[in-house]
Design a protein around this motif. Structure first.
Motif, short mmCIF file in Angstrom:
data_model
loop_
_atom_site.label_atom_id
_atom_site.label_comp_id
_atom_site.label_asym_id
_atom_site.label_seq_id
_atom_site.Cartn_x
_atom_site.Cartn_y
_atom_site.Cartn_z
N CYS B 164 6.69 112.92 37.18
CA CYS B 164 8.10 113.46 37.89
C CYS B 164 9.08 113.24 36.45
CB CYS B 164 8.56 112.61 39.16
SG CYS B 164 8.91 110.83 38.39
N LEU B 165 10.42 113.49 36.85
CA LEU B 165 11.14 113.40 35.83
C LEU B 165 11.53 111.94 35.45
CD1 LEU B 165 14.00 115.80 37.41
CD2 LEU B 165 12.66 116.12 35.45
N GLY B 166 11.35 111.17 36.15
CA GLY B 166 11.47 109.72 35.94
C GLY B 166 12.52 109.04 35.09
N CYS B 170 16.24 110.25 36.24
CA CYS B 170 16.42 109.50 37.85
C CYS B 170 16.55 107.97 37.92
CB CYS B 170 14.89 110.01 38.55
SG CYS B 170 15.10 109.42 40.15
N TRP B 172 15.99 106.05 40.11
CA TRP B 172 15.16 105.36 40.96
C TRP B 172 13.71 105.01 40.37
CZ3 TRP B 172 16.54 109.03 45.11
CH2 TRP B 172 17.62 108.70 45.56
N ALA B 173 13.46 105.67 39.09
CA ALA B 173 12.00 105.57 38.38
C ALA B 173 11.78 103.97 38.16
CB ALA B 173 12.07 106.42 37.05
N SER B 206 4.34 109.16 39.72
CA SER B 206 5.65 109.27 40.35
C SER B 206 6.46 108.05 39.97
CB SER B 206 5.44 109.57 41.52
OG SER B 206 5.35 110.85 41.98
N GLY B 207 7.79 108.01 39.50
CA GLY B 207 8.36 106.99 39.46
C GLY B 207 8.86 106.14 40.42
N CYS B 208 8.85 106.70 41.80
CA CYS B 208 9.14 105.66 42.89
C CYS B 208 8.35 106.22 44.16
CB CYS B 208 10.58 105.78 43.05
SG CYS B 208 11.18 107.19 43.89
N ASN B 210 9.19 107.93 46.50
CA ASN B 210 9.76 109.43 46.86
C ASN B 210 8.58 110.32 46.50
OD1 ASN B 210 12.12 109.08 48.42
ND2 ASN B 210 13.31 109.07 46.71
N ASP B 211 7.91 109.91 45.36
CA ASP B 211 6.69 110.73 44.84
C ASP B 211 6.76 112.11 44.56
OD1 ASP B 211 4.15 111.28 44.21
OD2 ASP B 211 3.28 110.79 45.99
N CYS B 212 7.80 112.22 43.97
CA CYS B 212 8.38 114.08 43.65
C CYS B 212 6.88 114.92 43.06
CB CYS B 212 9.32 113.73 42.65
SG CYS B 212 10.83 113.29 43.48
#
Ligand code: SF4
Ligand code: SF4
Lengths: 81, 426
Positions: B164-166, B170, B172-173, B206-208, B210-212
């Motif tokens: 993800c963008l991490g 973001c 939240w990462a 994924s950083g959190c 939300n698992d984008c």
């Protein structure tokens, strides 16, 4: 004791040439030397591809090995990638 | 001038939305073989069956992946697509490009292929659609030498890792997803380019929760950011949300009037573990019950943030194959530190333990998730050197039987039953 790389390659080639199936999964070569690790066997098989003795055959999702010239190209395959 | 009549495809241009048919017709003016794709697709719509065959010996020297052979099964009718191989190019982490790089990729593909692309395939790769066998090597030379880019994975290889963008964008990462993705891609170049496994293997980061990148649904090895300590609460900001001064969900639902923000209805009552409440005008959370679903944080990003002790959860074994049906990943490691300070060693240890086992016992075309299912979770946890813990339990036990392991039974499985029965009648 595990075979030397050269002996292992010879056993792999022998199997690839003599097996009734032209295309083999990497696992089919494990029996060439039960003492070699799966990683050593795949490394040997991949080296043999670079040396031109084996070819990869890939459906996109699975990869198989064949002795040079034994693989069929354009094989239809029902798998996904 | 269209080369084939395509009445069925033409209908797809009649809607108010953009149409791939119009795009392909435009491209066909430059690349005549694209008329044959349209023709073959029209035939497929008519026959209700695909006319592509896939698989073959195609590839570039030294690589056992990255190129998927495609051939027409009606080449006489559509000679332009007799060969129409797909190339996978490893995408940059989080898919950041300069326009300069995008132009260069497009130009390269106009030169060596059909010019048609798919940005991106579901694994994450840049997909370049359609070229002939003889173009593969020169394309690969230019890709690696001029653009400094490389092929992605296909076949029984490690597939191009995705993230993800991490931390690049973001808040939240919980770890640096781009760094982890990039470093492990570099570390496992051999596995990425040369087949090593019984079947495909995917990492996603994924950083959190939300698992984008949908790691939990799509990867054999999902690394999903999480935290150990308490959700950070800014009570003043909670009050602003309640007063309606901050838009909920970062303003994502502002297209329509949803009425006044109701913290009870929209946050507290929707907490899946019911671990939130209001007390004396303050929002309270029983963090020991919080399952880190992210809902409350997503709704009130200015008031709530993940805790400070960050790391990741590792889930393994997701797959979406044709046989046996789709399956989510199973939690294996509830919390692991993910840091480049030790070169992601905690992840590397887990990955290599799983690979060593799967390479040995995995059946041909068996994903690691299927192998896990076959041996059962208790056995797999033992392979991974993990002690069973409450987080591994999916539901209360319903089976009354106790399964013994051989070493727990006097005499093991080899005990002489006749001898035993002489002393203990049935
Ligand atoms: S998965 Fe989490 S950290 Fe990554 S982009 Fe999505 S919300 Fe942000
Ligand atoms: S993250 Fe989810 S489970 Fe945790 S407190 Fe918020 S809503 Fe409840």
């Amino acid at each position: 004791m595990a075979m030397s790389t050269e002996d292992l390659k010879a056993a792999i080639l022998d199997k690839a040439l003599k097996s009734p199936k032209a295309q083999l999964y990497i696992k089919d070569f494990y029996a060439c030397d039960p003492d070699s690790s799966p990683r050593a066997i795949k490394n040997a098989a991949n080296e043999m591809v670079r040396e031109g003795k084996l070819t990869f055959w890939s459906s996109g999702s699975t990869t198989m090995y064949a002795a040079k010239g034994r693989a069929k190209n354009e094989e239809g395959d029902q798998g996904v990638n | 001038m269209p080369k084939h009549a395509t009445p069925l495809l033409d209908q797809l241009e009649s809607g108010p939305w953009p149409s791939f048919v119009s795009d392909m017709k435009r491209q066909a003016e430059k690349k005549p073989e694209v008329w044959d794709i349209l023709g073959q697709l029209e035939l497929s719509y008519h026959d209700r069956i695909t006319h592509w065959k896939h698989g073959g010996i195609v590839g570039v020297f030294g690589y056992g992946g990255g190129i998927v052979g495609r051939y027409s099964d009606v080449p006489k009718q559509f000679p332009g697509v007799e060969h129409f191989h797909t190339i996978r190019v490893n995408q940059p982490s989080s898919k950041y490009y300069s326009t300069e790089n995008l132009r260069a990729i497009c130009n390269l593909w106009e030169k060596w292929g059909s010019g048609m692309t798919n940005m991106h395939g579901s694994t994450g790769d840049i997909i370049l659609l359609g070229t002939k066998t003889e173009n593969l090597e020169p394309f690969f030379w230019d890709l690696t030498h001029e653009l400094g880019q490389d092929l992605g994975g296909s076949g029984s290889n490690l597939r191009s890792p995705a993230c993800c963008l991490g931390q690049s964008r973001c808040e939240w990462a919980c770890y640096d997803t781009q760094e982890a993705c990039h470093q492990l891609t570099v570390k496992y170049q051999d596995e990425l380019h040369r087949p090593a496994f019984p079947y495909k293997f995917k990492f996603k980061f994924s950083g959190c929760p939300n698992d984008c990148v949908a790691a939990i649904a799509r990867s054999d090895f999902a690394v999903i950011g999480t935290w150990k300590d308490d959700i950070r609460i800014d009570q003043a900001a909670v009050k602003e949300y309640i007063a309606g001064n901050y838009p909920s969900n970062g303003g994502a639902h502002s297209g329509r009037d949803w009425g006044k923000f109701d913290i009870k209805k929209e946050v507290i009552d929707l907490c899946p573990t019911q671990c939130m409440w209001m007390e004396g005008g303050e929002l309270k959370i029983d963090n020991s019950e919080c399952t880190r679903c992210m809902h409350c944080i997503n709704v009130m990003p200015r008031a709530l943030r993940p805790g400070k002790e960050m790391g990741a959860t590792v889930c393994m074994g997701a797959k979406a194959p044709i046989l046996e049906g789709a399956q989510f990943a199973t939690l294996i490691i509830p919390f692991v530190k993910v840091t480049k300070e030790n070169e992601f060693q905690d992840l590397v240890d887990l990955i290599e333990k799983a690979w060593d086992w799967w390479m040995e016992v995995g059946k041909n075309r068996e994903r690691i998730g299927e192998a896990m299912q076959r041996v059962g979770l208790p056995a797999f946890l033992e392979i991974m050197d993990v002690k069973p813990m409450p987080q591994h339990v999916r539901e209360p036990r319903s089976n009354p039987y106790v399964f013994w392991k051989e070493e727990e039974v006097e005499g093991g499985w080899e005990r002489d039953i006749k001898e035993f029965r002489r002393r203990h009648a049935m």
